[in-house]
Design a protein around this motif. Structure first.
Motif, mmCIF file in Angstrom:
data_model
loop_
_atom_site.group_PDB
_atom_site.id
_atom_site.type_symbol
_atom_site.label_atom_id
_atom_site.label_comp_id
_atom_site.label_asym_id
_atom_site.label_seq_id
_atom_site.Cartn_x
_atom_site.Cartn_y
_atom_site.Cartn_z
ATOM 1 N N ASP A 265 -5.524 -1.340 -5.173
ATOM 2 C CA ASP A 265 -4.820 -2.039 -4.095
ATOM 3 C C ASP A 265 -5.552 -3.329 -3.731
ATOM 4 N N ASP A 266 -4.787 -4.383 -3.514
ATOM 5 C CA ASP A 266 -5.336 -5.672 -3.046
ATOM 6 C C ASP A 266 -6.311 -6.310 -4.035
ATOM 7 N N THR B 97 0.836 -1.202 0.000
ATOM 8 C CA THR B 97 0.000 0.000 0.000
ATOM 9 C C THR B 97 0.871 1.254 0.000
HETATM 10 MG MG MG Z 1 -2.060 -2.929 2.052
#
Ligand code: MG
Ligand code: ADP
Length: 340
Positions: free
Chosen positions: A108-109, A52
């Motif tokens: 993200d992710d 992140t």
């Molecule tokens: Mg993260």
């Protein structure tokens, strides 16, 4: 709103062997968004290793260099939620259009998309549009594309178009510099041996590494205690234990080496001294017993041994437990310590 967090920059993302490829690729992308072959750039790695942070740093740096570009950071979870809302409100086209006009899209992710076919489908279209128009896509994931489950093949193949860069667990030197940098930024002084102690014992997660230092500072200032090795020991122990649902291999190595009054480095060393070999074999045995890690992964974390060595260790411990009374006591004692 770009959703970018300006506190996550390249400057405070400390470089080491564990992250050099991902960090350099991130910088390259930030210098020339959409203009490198790293499109998409996919950064993958375990929890707390800086995915992140790096994702934001790329966006922040692009905004800095190219203020006119629209940069958007979003978690895959939030993206999914937005998509579901758009469907409910009959806004699917608006949703797609919104994302298709972005210059730099950072998600993200992406492992969160697994099994979510509708969201994958819409992302596939957005991705194609952006890519065809030379726009930059940055993705993070907790796994490499080959290991991702329940993601459509056509999307996986897109993920592999650019560069997949892994964030690995940082080595000792990098962990020390991350801690020193954090202390420096917070204006806190801490004895070198304490920093070393924390960096030595918390290995697999930078968030926990920082967390341990934060609670060490808090403990010492609220309780007006001096920061000593003993205090560090107590905190590291609690920290490594409390923050994991499953017993970690780091924790097992720490408990076993404490039990035999040696340090983790000794336990991992190449020596053939019998008591050290036994301690190492016990650590491997407990890692097999208490974690889901593969033999290969256990071996690589306990002194860089191969899976056959771990298998042999487990058998040896089984044998000795049934033939050697003293050894059986070791196993029982350590089991108790690991089960609290
Ligand atoms: Mg993260
Ligand atoms: P992830 O998204 O992989 O779970 P994060 O990006 O949230 O991990 O990182 C966890 C914490 O560790 C953050 O506070 C981040 O700033 C810090 N961190 C991770 N790697 C580094 C690094 N190389 N240098 C400085 N801080 C780092």
């Amino acid at each position: 709103e770009s959703q970018l967090n300006p506190n996550y920059s390249f400057d405070n993302f400390l470089e080491g062997d564990s992250n050099r490829l991902a960090r350099s690729a991130g910088l390259a992308v930030a210098n020339k968004p959409g203009g490198t072959s790293f499109n998409p750039l996919l950064i993958f790695g375990g929890v707390g290793l800086g995915k992140t942070h790096l994702a934001h740093a790329i966006g922040v740096d692009i905004k800095d260099k190219y203020p006119e570009k629209t940069v958007l950071y979003i978690s895959a979870e939030k993206f999914t939620q937005q998509y579901i809302d758009a469907i409910k409100k009959n806004n699917r086209n608006d949703f797609i259009h919104f994302y298709q006009i972005i210059d730099v899209l950072i998600i993200d992710d992406v492992q969160f998309l697994s099994g979510k076919t509708g969201t994958q489908d819409v992302f596939f279209h957005i991705f194609n549009h952006l890519h065809q128009n030379g726009k930059q896509v940055v993705l993070t994931s907790d796994k490499a594309p080959v290991d991702m489950q329940d993601i459509e093949q056509r999307l996986l193949s897109r993920f592999k178009w650019g560069l997949s860069a892994e964030l690995q667990t940082p080595d000792f030197e990098t962990r020390v510099s991350i801690l020193k940098n954090k202390l420096y930024r917070d204006g806190v002084e801490m004895p070198e041996d304490i920093i070393d102690y924390v960096a030595k014992n918390i290995k697999s997660n930078v968030r926990e590494l920082e967390g341990a230092i934060i609670s060490l500072i808090a403990q010492s200032s609220f309780n007006k205690k001096e920061i000593t090795i003993d205090l560090a020991r107590v905190i590291v122990e609690k920290f490594v234990k409390n923050t994991k649902r499953e017993v970690s291999i780091d924790y097992i190595q720490k408990v076993v080496s404490d039990y035999f009054q040696m340090d983790v480095d000794t336990l991992q060393s190449k020596t053939r001294k019998r008591h050290i070999v036994q301690a190492r074999q016990l650590a491997m045995f407990f890692a097999k017993k208490f974690t889901k890690a593969s033999l290969a992964s256990i071996g690589s974390q306990i002194g860089k041994r191969d899976h056959a060595t771990v298998l042999h260790a487990c058998k040896t411990v089984d044998n000795l437990t049934s033939t050697d009374k003293q050894f059986r006591k070791y196993v029982e004692d350590i089991t108790k310590k690991l089960s609290v």
